[in-house]
Design a protein around this motif. Structure first.
Motif, PDB file in Angstrom:
ATOM      1  N   ASP A  31       0.849  -1.182   0.000  1.00 27.43           N
ATOM      2  CA  ASP A  31       0.000   0.000   0.000  1.00 27.43           C
ATOM      3  C   ASP A  31       0.893   1.244   0.000  1.00 27.43           C
ATOM      4  O   ASP A  31       2.086   1.161   0.236  1.00 27.43           O
ATOM      5  CB  ASP A  31      -0.906  -0.018   1.240  1.00 27.43           C
ATOM      6  CG  ASP A  31      -2.169   0.797   1.048  1.00 27.43           C
ATOM      7  OD1 ASP A  31      -2.298   1.453   0.003  1.00 27.43           O
ATOM      8  OD2 ASP A  31      -3.017   0.762   1.941  1.00 27.43           O
ATOM      9  N   ASN A  32       0.311   2.372  -0.234  1.00 30.42           N
ATOM     10  CA  ASN A  32       1.056   3.626  -0.244  1.00 30.42           C
ATOM     11  C   ASN A  32       1.098   4.213   1.172  1.00 30.42           C
ATOM     12  O   ASN A  32       0.697   5.334   1.399  1.00 30.42           O
ATOM     13  CB  ASN A  32       0.416   4.604  -1.233  1.00 30.42           C
ATOM     14  CG  ASN A  32       1.314   5.778  -1.511  1.00 30.42           C
ATOM     15  OD1 ASN A  32       2.508   5.722  -1.263  1.00 30.42           O
ATOM     16  ND2 ASN A  32       0.737   6.843  -2.030  1.00 30.42           N
ATOM     17  N   ASP A  33       1.598   3.436   2.113  1.00 30.65           N
ATOM     18  CA  ASP A  33       1.707   3.842   3.500  1.00 30.65           C
ATOM     19  C   ASP A  33       3.128   4.334   3.754  1.00 30.65           C
ATOM     20  O   ASP A  33       4.076   3.563   3.650  1.00 30.65           O
ATOM     21  CB  ASP A  33       1.372   2.650   4.401  1.00 30.65           C
ATOM     22  CG  ASP A  33       1.587   2.942   5.868  1.00 30.65           C
ATOM     23  OD1 ASP A  33       1.376   4.095   6.283  1.00 30.65           O
ATOM     24  OD2 ASP A  33       1.963   2.008   6.595  1.00 30.65           O
ATOM     25  N   PRO A  34       3.327   5.622   4.060  1.00 30.04           N
ATOM     26  CA  PRO A  34       4.684   6.147   4.214  1.00 30.04           C
ATOM     27  C   PRO A  34       5.475   5.497   5.343  1.00 30.04           C
ATOM     28  O   PRO A  34       6.688   5.357   5.246  1.00 30.04           O
ATOM     29  CB  PRO A  34       4.491   7.639   4.461  1.00 30.04           C
ATOM     30  CG  PRO A  34       3.056   7.859   4.665  1.00 30.04           C
ATOM     31  CD  PRO A  34       2.318   6.647   4.217  1.00 30.04           C
ATOM     32  N   HIS A  86       6.650   2.154   4.032  1.00 34.30           N
ATOM     33  CA  HIS A  86       7.669   2.425   3.020  1.00 34.30           C
ATOM     34  C   HIS A  86       9.009   2.727   3.694  1.00 34.30           C
ATOM     35  O   HIS A  86      10.040   2.182   3.316  1.00 34.30           O
ATOM     36  CB  HIS A  86       7.227   3.592   2.136  1.00 34.30           C
ATOM     37  CG  HIS A  86       8.200   3.931   1.079  1.00 34.30           C
ATOM     38  ND1 HIS A  86       8.367   3.167  -0.058  1.00 34.30           N
ATOM     39  CD2 HIS A  86       9.079   4.959   0.969  1.00 34.30           C
ATOM     40  CE1 HIS A  86       9.309   3.708  -0.814  1.00 34.30           C
ATOM     41  NE2 HIS A  86       9.753   4.798  -0.202  1.00 34.30           N
TER      42      HIS A  86
END
Length: 66
Positions: free
Chosen positions: A51-54, A57
């Motif tokens: 997912d685009n979870d900072p 990441h």
């Protein structure tokens, strides 16, 4: 992420011990995620590998301290 959350998580990201836990075994990663949830007061926070979870990441890319 907004300012209060960034302030709450900054010590976690700066800690060599927590950075190492973010990189290690599944159990340590769970401890790291639990600590994020506690600091954010967001009990439903979960690691999101694709997912685009900072936060996820960062944990995936950061190097363990030597």
């Amino acid at each position: 992420m907004v300012y209060p959350e960034a302030v709450a998580l900054a010590p976690l990201f700066a800690s060599p011990d927590w950075r190492q836990q973010a990189q290690e075994s599944t159990w340590n990663r769970r401890l790291f995620n639990t600590e994020i949830a506690r600091r954010l007061r967001h009990p439903d926070y979960r690691y999101k590998e694709h997912d685009n979870d900072p936060i996820s990441h960062w944990a995936n890319l950061t190097s363990s301290p030597s």
